[in-house]
Design a protein around this motif. Structure first.
Motif, PDB file in Angstrom:
ATOM      1  N   ALA A  70      27.700  79.839  66.171  1.00  0.00           N
ATOM      2  CA  ALA A  70      27.972  79.291  65.081  1.00  0.00           C
ATOM      3  C   ALA A  70      27.295  77.492  65.044  1.00  0.00           C
ATOM      4  CB  ALA A  70      29.276  78.936  64.635  1.00  0.00           C
ATOM      5  N   ALA A  71      26.371  77.737  66.244  1.00  0.00           N
ATOM      6  CA  ALA A  71      25.673  76.431  66.244  1.00  0.00           C
ATOM      7  C   ALA A  71      26.786  75.234  66.753  1.00  0.00           C
ATOM      8  CB  ALA A  71      24.734  75.878  65.259  1.00  0.00           C
ATOM      9  N   SER A  72      26.422  73.813  66.420  1.00  0.00           N
ATOM     10  CA  SER A  72      27.236  72.888  66.561  1.00  0.00           C
ATOM     11  C   SER A  72      27.520  72.029  65.455  1.00  0.00           C
ATOM     12  CB  SER A  72      26.516  71.756  67.523  1.00  0.00           C
ATOM     13  OG  SER A  72      25.399  71.048  66.844  1.00  0.00           O
ATOM     14  N   CYS A  73      28.615  71.171  65.416  1.00  0.00           N
ATOM     15  CA  CYS A  73      28.933  70.538  64.275  1.00  0.00           C
ATOM     16  C   CYS A  73      27.973  69.677  63.613  1.00  0.00           C
ATOM     17  CB  CYS A  73      30.244  69.713  64.572  1.00  0.00           C
ATOM     18  SG  CYS A  73      29.888  68.409  65.914  1.00  0.00           S
ATOM     19  N   THR A  74      27.109  69.093  64.546  1.00  0.00           N
ATOM     20  CA  THR A  74      25.952  68.231  64.085  1.00  0.00           C
ATOM     21  C   THR A  74      24.906  69.010  63.290  1.00  0.00           C
ATOM     22  OG1 THR A  74      26.489  66.638  65.570  1.00  0.00           O
ATOM     23  CG2 THR A  74      24.380  66.429  64.662  1.00  0.00           C
ATOM     24  N   THR A  75      24.584  70.175  64.126  1.00  0.00           N
ATOM     25  CA  THR A  75      23.760  70.877  63.637  1.00  0.00           C
ATOM     26  C   THR A  75      23.937  71.559  62.284  1.00  0.00           C
ATOM     27  OG1 THR A  75      22.847  71.824  65.853  1.00  0.00           O
ATOM     28  CG2 THR A  75      21.998  73.071  63.936  1.00  0.00           C
ATOM     29  N   ASN A  76      25.322  71.946  61.720  1.00  0.00           N
ATOM     30  CA  ASN A  76      25.776  72.369  60.563  1.00  0.00           C
ATOM     31  C   ASN A  76      25.893  70.996  59.714  1.00  0.00           C
ATOM     32  OD1 ASN A  76      27.108  75.229  60.387  1.00  0.00           O
ATOM     33  ND2 ASN A  76      27.038  74.576  62.414  1.00  0.00           N
ATOM     34  N   LYS A 135      22.940  77.207  45.937  1.00  0.00           N
ATOM     35  CA  LYS A 135      23.452  77.868  47.142  1.00  0.00           C
ATOM     36  C   LYS A 135      24.306  77.225  48.105  1.00  0.00           C
ATOM     37  CE  LYS A 135      19.224  78.755  49.265  1.00  0.00           C
ATOM     38  NZ  LYS A 135      18.060  79.513  49.718  1.00  0.00           N
ATOM     39  N   LEU A 136      23.845  75.924  48.416  1.00  0.00           N
ATOM     40  CA  LEU A 136      24.233  75.091  49.289  1.00  0.00           C
ATOM     41  C   LEU A 136      25.596  74.433  49.020  1.00  0.00           C
ATOM     42  CD1 LEU A 136      20.904  74.025  50.953  1.00  0.00           C
ATOM     43  CD2 LEU A 136      22.523  75.778  51.876  1.00  0.00           C
ATOM     44  N   ARG A 137      26.110  74.581  47.948  1.00  0.00           N
ATOM     45  CA  ARG A 137      27.118  73.789  47.414  1.00  0.00           C
ATOM     46  C   ARG A 137      28.341  74.012  48.250  1.00  0.00           C
ATOM     47  NH1 ARG A 137      26.735  77.931  43.434  1.00  0.00           N
ATOM     48  NH2 ARG A 137      28.366  79.102  43.016  1.00  0.00           N
ATOM     49  N   GLN A 138      28.433  75.101  49.091  1.00  0.00           N
ATOM     50  CA  GLN A 138      29.778  75.014  50.009  1.00  0.00           C
ATOM     51  C   GLN A 138      29.435  74.215  51.384  1.00  0.00           C
ATOM     52  OE1 GLN A 138      30.563  79.296  50.741  1.00  0.00           O
ATOM     53  NE2 GLN A 138      32.253  79.053  49.447  1.00  0.00           N
ATOM     54  N   GLN A 139      28.013  73.959  51.549  1.00  0.00           N
ATOM     55  CA  GLN A 139      27.810  72.977  52.671  1.00  0.00           C
ATOM     56  C   GLN A 139      27.655  71.622  52.461  1.00  0.00           C
ATOM     57  OE1 GLN A 139      26.293  76.430  52.173  1.00  0.00           O
ATOM     58  NE2 GLN A 139      27.874  76.939  53.446  1.00  0.00           N
ATOM     59  N   ILE A 140      27.071  71.392  51.429  1.00  0.00           N
ATOM     60  CA  ILE A 140      26.567  69.851  51.170  1.00  0.00           C
ATOM     61  C   ILE A 140      27.565  69.366  49.967  1.00  0.00           C
ATOM     62  CG2 ILE A 140      24.932  68.357  50.172  1.00  0.00           C
ATOM     63  CD1 ILE A 140      22.817  70.466  51.096  1.00  0.00           C
ATOM     64  N   ASN A 158      36.041  70.014  53.523  1.00  0.00           N
ATOM     65  CA  ASN A 158      35.609  71.286  54.127  1.00  0.00           C
ATOM     66  C   ASN A 158      34.083  71.519  54.183  1.00  0.00           C
ATOM     67  OD1 ASN A 158      35.132  71.641  51.354  1.00  0.00           O
ATOM     68  ND2 ASN A 158      36.806  73.249  50.925  1.00  0.00           N
ATOM     69  N   ARG A 159      33.257  70.577  53.698  1.00  0.00           N
ATOM     70  CA  ARG A 159      31.767  70.811  53.683  1.00  0.00           C
ATOM     71  C   ARG A 159      31.190  70.477  54.932  1.00  0.00           C
ATOM     72  NH1 ARG A 159      30.498  70.453  47.967  1.00  0.00           N
ATOM     73  NH2 ARG A 159      32.356  70.772  46.988  1.00  0.00           N
ATOM     74  N   TYR A 168      30.179  63.576  58.380  1.00  0.00           N
ATOM     75  CA  TYR A 168      30.737  65.072  58.484  1.00  0.00           C
ATOM     76  C   TYR A 168      32.054  65.079  59.263  1.00  0.00           C
ATOM     77  CZ  TYR A 168      27.722  64.879  63.033  1.00  0.00           C
ATOM     78  OH  TYR A 168      27.322  64.410  64.168  1.00  0.00           O
ATOM     79  N   ASP A 169      33.008  65.797  59.021  1.00  0.00           N
ATOM     80  CA  ASP A 169      34.327  65.882  59.650  1.00  0.00           C
ATOM     81  C   ASP A 169      33.904  66.897  60.790  1.00  0.00           C
ATOM     82  OD1 ASP A 169      36.598  66.917  60.730  1.00  0.00           O
ATOM     83  OD2 ASP A 169      37.893  66.451  59.013  1.00  0.00           O
ATOM     84  N   ASN A 170      33.451  66.418  61.897  1.00  0.00           N
ATOM     85  CA  ASN A 170      33.096  67.250  63.190  1.00  0.00           C
ATOM     86  C   ASN A 170      33.867  68.360  63.617  1.00  0.00           C
ATOM     87  OD1 ASN A 170      33.251  64.389  64.000  1.00  0.00           O
ATOM     88  ND2 ASN A 170      34.026  65.480  65.748  1.00  0.00           N
TER      89      ASN A 170
END
Length: 495
Positions: free
Chosen positions: A287-293, A407-412, A429-430, A453-455
């Motif tokens: 799942a990669a890293s928090c910063t990458t996400n 489509k990125l509204r759960q991420q950004i 939670n984003r 970001y909440d890491n």
């Protein structure tokens, strides 16, 4: 009646509407696995005040606060449709309905919703998938909280066990206490019971077996009724296929997800970016890293719209458990100095790791990091050169639109406020939150973006989304992306 009493009566009326929503929201979730939200703010388990706060947030997408009477009408109509598992944005449904007939006559509303949500009307819920958490540290406990909160009707992901090394006679109670109380994220929302005889923790009806082991390959999960499980390895002890493959030698394990950057040929997945590339044959994923996400979704959106020629990523990151509380030996440069007293320059592979999810950006990004004396919430500063010029207003309007309708509204996520600081984003939670007021752009190709970001919690939500994708249980987001991708979105008000 004077102005004071008018406001009091208006508030009481809105609060009463929110109270009427709560049983409908719960029934939709428990009976159908339907998650309702307002611009990404989940309503499950919310108090009436929280629901009304979510309605206020809707002003980011329009001039007016979302009318709770309209929300209630939509929820009651949804309740009668017999929906399957889905993530449904009520605010966007209201906007679309208002743009059409605008009349909240029950039959017209039901017909509209049936057409908008045709994909999930009468759909069957996903089958259950067992999940095992290998390791129970910061990320493991937050993933557990999210899985327990998402348990719903018992379909989809089921947290069945955690695996840890024994810490002595009081181990089980201490593990449960750490799940119950968290210095950063607060108390667990619900009840927890410990059964030392059977080595289980019962959290809000989710029965979790605690297994003690030092060797992933030595565990027989089928002895505990667990089979076909996805193991989420939170330890970071193994990063390559050989090490993580030890989990696959255990009976009852089907797949493995690492909550850290994977090495070698392991696919590093950022949900929303390359998660559609997960294949059934992928038995080990990262799942990669928090910063990458946090940075990859923003970079993906900008690259698609403007093109990213090159850039540098500077992360201001909260300290982590691998640093020392006071000065002591550490194998890493500078990390031996006291984490709570110092800013520590260190390395990060996040910029290079972006290329594993966005191959087109390979070689275009550099990165560095500073660890700072805060326990959670980090900040990524993206200094980018774009392929074409853009103003601050244009960049911000695009990212605001992306956070609400793409489509990125759960991420950004996106915010404009002159008063927000890091603690305001604890529990978001984003994957990342764009700070619009901090954006620097003068109308040429150069732009600087600040992404909070909440890491811990934001990343843990991304982990759960990847697990859902692996299990074929990630709920579809409805309504789909707006047909008009570049519609004008009013300027956000401060919050």
């Amino acid at each position: 009646m004077n102005a004071y009493e008018d406001e009091q009566h208006a508030w009481a009326a809105r609060e009463e509407l929110a109270e009427r929503m709560i049983p409908v929201i719960g029934r939709l979730y428990r009976a159908n696995g339907t998650v309702v939200s307002i611009h990404g703010r989940r309503l499950i388990g919310c108090s009436p005040i929280d629901i009304l706060k979510a309605h206020r947030f809707a002003r980011l997408a329009g001039d007016d606060v979302l009318d709770p009477a309209k929300t209630l009408a939509v929820l009651e109509s949804l309740d009668a449709l017999g929906l399957g598992a889905a993530s449904i944005d009520v605010a966007r449904l209201v906007q679309r309905f208002d743009a059409g007939s605008g009349s909240y006559e029950p039959r017209a509303l039901a017909d509209f919703l049936r057409a908008e949500l045709a994909e999930v009307v009468g759909a069957e819920p996903p089958g259950p998938t067992d999940v095992v958490l290998y390791g129970f540290g910061r990320i493991g406990r937050l993933v557990a909280r999210i899985l327990i909160a998402h348990a719903g009707r018992g379909s989809g992901l089921r947290l069945r066990a955690i695996v840890v090394r024994s810490g002595g006679d009081k181990d089980l109670r201490k593990r449960a206490s750490l799940l119950r109380r968290d210095s950063v994220h607060g108390s667990f929302d619900g009840s927890i019971e410990v059964d030392e005889k059977n080595q289980t923790i019962l959290a809000n009806g989710t029965l979790i077996r605690v297994i003690y082991s030092d060797d992933p390959a030595a565990i027989d999960y089928t002895e505990y009724g667990i089979d076909g499980a996805i193991v989420v390895d939170n330890t970071g002890r193994w990063r390559d296929e050989e090490g993580l493959g030890r989990h696959l030698r255990a009976r009852g394990v089907a797949r493995v997800l690492l909550t850290a950057p994977g090495r070698g040929s392991i696919k590093n997945i950022v949900h929303g970016i390359n998660s559609d590339g997960i294949e059934k044959g992928d038995r080990i994923l990262s799942a990669a890293s928090c910063t990458t996400n946090a940075i990859t979704p923003v970079l993906a959106a900008l690259d698609e719209e403007y093109g990213v020629e090159r850039g540098h990523v500077e992360t201001v990151h909260s300290f982590t458990n691998d640093q020392n509380l006071i000065d002591n030996f550490h194998s890493g440069d500078r990390r031996g100095r006291a984490a709570t007293l110092n800013m520590v320059i260190t390395e990060t592979g996040a910029a290079k790791a972006v290329a594993k999810a966005l191959p087109q950006l390979a070689g275009r990004l550099t990165g560095s990091a500073i660890r700072v004396p805060t326990p959670d919430v980090s900040l990524a500063i993206l200094n980018l050169k774009l392929d074409r010029a853009a103003s601050k207003a244009e960049i911000n309007a695009f990212l605001r639109r992306t956070s609400l309708t793409s489509k990125l509204r759960q991420q950004i996520d996106y915010i404009e406020s002159p008063e927000v600081v890091s603690t305001d984003f604890v529990g978001n939670n984003r994957a990342g939150i764009v700070d619009g007021l901090a954006t620097l752009a003068d109308g040429d190709e150069n732009v600087v973006l600040y992404v909070w970001y909440d890491n811990e919690f934001g990343y843990s939500n991304q982990v759960v989304r990847v697990v859902e994708k692996m299990a074929g249980a990630h709920p579809i987001q409805l309504p789909e992306r707006d047909a008009v991708a570049h519609e004008e979105v009013p300027v956000a008000q401060t919050v």
